[in-house]
Each structure stands twice: as C-alpha cells, then as structure tokens.
Design an enzyme around this catalytic site. Structure first.
Site, short mmCIF file in Angstrom:
data_model
loop_
_atom_site.label_atom_id
_atom_site.label_comp_id
_atom_site.label_asym_id
_atom_site.label_seq_id
_atom_site.Cartn_x
_atom_site.Cartn_y
_atom_site.Cartn_z
N ILE A 160 31.44 -42.39 93.06
CA ILE A 160 30.63 -42.96 94.13
C ILE A 160 29.25 -43.35 93.62
O ILE A 160 28.70 -44.40 93.99
CB ILE A 160 30.49 -41.96 95.30
CG1 ILE A 160 31.85 -41.69 95.96
CG2 ILE A 160 29.48 -42.46 96.33
CD1 ILE A 160 32.50 -42.89 96.62
N GLU A 161 28.69 -42.53 92.74
CA GLU A 161 27.33 -42.79 92.27
C GLU A 161 27.23 -44.03 91.38
O GLU A 161 26.37 -44.89 91.60
CB GLU A 161 26.80 -41.57 91.51
CG GLU A 161 26.51 -40.36 92.38
CD GLU A 161 25.33 -40.57 93.31
OE1 GLU A 161 24.52 -41.48 93.06
OE2 GLU A 161 25.23 -39.82 94.29
N THR A 162 28.08 -44.13 90.37
CA THR A 162 27.89 -45.20 89.38
C THR A 162 29.19 -45.86 88.91
O THR A 162 29.17 -46.59 87.91
CB THR A 162 27.17 -44.66 88.13
OG1 THR A 162 27.99 -43.65 87.52
CG2 THR A 162 25.81 -44.07 88.47
#
Length: 384
Positions: A160-162
């Site tokens: 989700i982050e990167t």
C-alpha cells in the site's frame, strides 16, 4: 412501363434503400460495407495536467524569523554548528506542491470504501506483492517468528505504501519538511501540524549527522516519508532495524530491513502476538441503533464482544472474548459496512490513522497470500 422508365425507377429505389436504415427489405442487416458511414464525433482535446513540481523555488528560508529561531534551538539543543545550519537552510527550496498535496479533500464528497479498495487492491499490487513475498520469504518468515506479525500484514503495508519500493517519493525531504514546518496551509490544527513537521525536520538532521548522509540527498514523499515502508524520519530513528545484518539500516534498498522495521514498528504500537485470530470480523447491526454510541471511540479496542452483541452487533463467526472497536466503512450511497476490530487492527492504524488504510492493508495482504496459493491463516479477516 417502358424499359427506360423501369430502369430509372429501380435506380432511384436502390438509392433510397442505400440511404435508409441499414437493413434490407426483409429485415436483415446490411453488411458493414453497405451501411452508411457515421460522422466521427469531434473529441475535445484533453486537458494537459501539469506535472508535479518536485523542485520548488528559492525563497531564502534563512530570512524567516521562525526558521532562524528554530535553527538557534537546534544549535543549543542538539549541538549543531550554527553556520553550517545557515549554509544548509540557504539551499532548501519552498515546494508548493507539498502544501497542495497535504490539504484535506474538499468537503461534500462522501467516503466510499469500495471505490478506495478497488484503487488500492489492484492486479498491479497483487502481482508485485506475490513476487515480493516469493523473493523475501525467508525474511518475512523470520520477522513473523521474531515479532509475531504475520507476513501478509507486512506485505500489505509495504504494498500500500510504495508498491514494494516502486514509488518511494521524488521530493527532497528537507524541502518538503521545511515547507510544511513553516508554511503549512490554513487548517484547524495548523500549529500542531507545523510543530510535528518541525520535529521531523530535526529528526532528519540528526539522522543525517548520525549516518554521515548528506541531508539534501534524501528523497521521499511530499510529507517527508522515506523508503519502501515510508517511515517518517523520527520513526526511522526509533523503530527501523538492521534486519539483514549489514551493519547499516537501509529502508530504500534493503527489502529485508524494510520487512523487519515494519514488524518492529507494529509491535511498538500495540501488535499483540497472543491475540491470534483475525484482526477483524464482518458485523451486522440491528435497526434499533443502540450501537451508534460505540462508533468513533478512537483508535483503540474498548468493548467486549458480549457488550457489542447486547447493543445489536452480531457476527456470522463467533468472535473470541477480546476487546473490539466498532468500525464503519462508508460506501457513498450504498450501505455502510461494519466490522469488529481488535487491537491488532488498531496497531495498523498507528501507521496511518485511517480505517480505510488499515482495511486495505488487510485485504491486500490476504489477496497476495491467496495469489501465492496460501491457505487461510489465523490472520485472515473473518467475513472477507
């Protein structure tokens, strides 16, 4: 009828048919080559969306009164050389893009969990997550054993982050943090937010000094988050671990360090190995709405399953005798989803204070596990 007149009539008839509806006298559609050509609709030119300005502009932060006072404090508190700080701050640029991106969404647009989840749990992330898990199976297994955080939760967060390191950010961290620390947009908690970013700016300078890194070389998000797991600088200082044993922590290039650091962060923020079971259970709420007072009670679990049941909240699968929070995921005009969430769910919200975020982490991790052919685990969300 004379032959000439008959031929003329047939030609006129044929011309009439060729310009009529694209069917013959028996109702069959004419072949494409005989159908009248449709005029192509004019498509308006697409608006050119300007690229994000990652570089910003020079504004001479060193002349700002609040900046000078901040640098004086760093000199006293942390032992920085004041002249060196002045030289550094004179190279920092104001990034208006960071200001615009940090602004909240305009009011009036309803939240929609289903729309959000479709954006976040997509084939690109699932495929990349499957490869990431396969490539880093040993590190994920070791983190799960050491910290008690399931592999799929770690995989979900980094995805989700990167997207597993594909999008770690293109802003110079010092530019973004300085801009937000001293020029945060008007908001109800503007002063608190500026204090937060000043703390992150200080942590960045301390980290750079500790590691010998040029602070201007650090790249990250518009909010100053770094590396595969998008740690804020203060979190990097407190929770990041050298999980690959290289002698240095590298969240940008070492997937192993990122994996161990995410697990360490979650444990420090309330993840409990002993809870077991899924972090969330799909719930149904009764029409009497006695349960409404249990909504929006902060990012913590505070109700027993028996209390929730008494208020009209039920689950298809019996929830263990633990503490839960009642989570509502709004779907625009469609019915809201309700879930019972234990403290492991709320540990994920400490990474990002959003129910949507935490649920997307759980769903992406589950989707990647299923993509790998994994069987149901104790962390699978009941009802998902």
């Amino acid at each position: 009828m004379p032959m000439k007149t008959l031929i003329t009539a047939l030609l006129l008839s044929a011309a009439t048919i060729s310009h009529a509806a694209p069917v013959d006298p028996y109702g069959y559609k004419l072949p494409p080559s005989m159908q009248p050509k449709k005029k192509a609709k004019k498509t308006p030119p697409k608006k050119v969306v300007p690229a994000i300005d990652y570089v910003g502009e020079y504004v001479n932060f060193g002349d700002w009164k609040d900046v000078r006072a901040f640098l004086d404090d760093l000199t006293t508190r942390d032992g920085f050389d004041r002249a060196e700080l002045t030289t550094l701050i004179n190279q920092v640029r104001y990034v208006d893009a960071a200001v615009q991106l940090v602004k909240p969404a305009p009011p009036g647009k309803p939240k929609n969990w289903q729309a959000y989840s479709k954006l976040m749990i997509d084939p690109v992330r699932i495929d990349a997550g499957t490869k990431f898990w396969n490539d880093n199976a040993e590190a994920l297994s070791r983190a799960e054993s050491l910290y008690g955080v399931p592999a799929e939760i770690i995989v979900g967060i980094i995805g989700i982050e990167t997207v597993y390191g594909r999008n770690t950010g293109r802003f110079r961290v010092l530019d973004a943090l300085t801009t937000l620390a001293f020029s945060y947009p008007e908001a109800p908690q503007r002063r608190e937010r500026m204090e937060f970013f000043r703390g992150e700016l200080e942590a960045t300078l301390l980290y750079a000094r500790q590691t010998g890194i040029d602070p201007l070389s650090l790249k990250g998000s518009f909010a100053g988050a770094l590396g595969m797991p998008q740690f804020m600088p203060s979190s990097l200082m407190k929770y990041a671990v050298d999980f690959d044993g290289s002698g240095a922590i590298d969240l940008q290039n070492s997937a192993t360090d990122a994996i161990g650091s995410v697990a360490a962060f979650l444990v420090a923020h309330g993840w409990q190995r002993e809870l077991g079971g899924p972090p969330v259970y799909a719930a149904t709420v009764s029409p009497n709405r006695a349960w409404e007072t249990m909504l929006n009670q902060g990012l913590t679990a505070k109700y027993r399953a028996s209390e929730l049941n008494a208020a009209g909240v039920t689950t298809a699968v019996p929830a263990p005798d633990q503490l839960y929070g009642l989570v509502d995921l709004q779907n625009g005009a469609d019915p809201t989803e309700y879930w019972l969430a234990n403290n492991n769910f709320f540990a994920v919200t400490q990474y990002n204070r959003s129910y949507f975020y935490a649920m997307s982490v759980l769903e992406l991790g589950r989707a990647v596990r299923l993509s790998r052919g994994g069987a149901a685990t104790s962390t699978a969300a009941s009802g998902m």
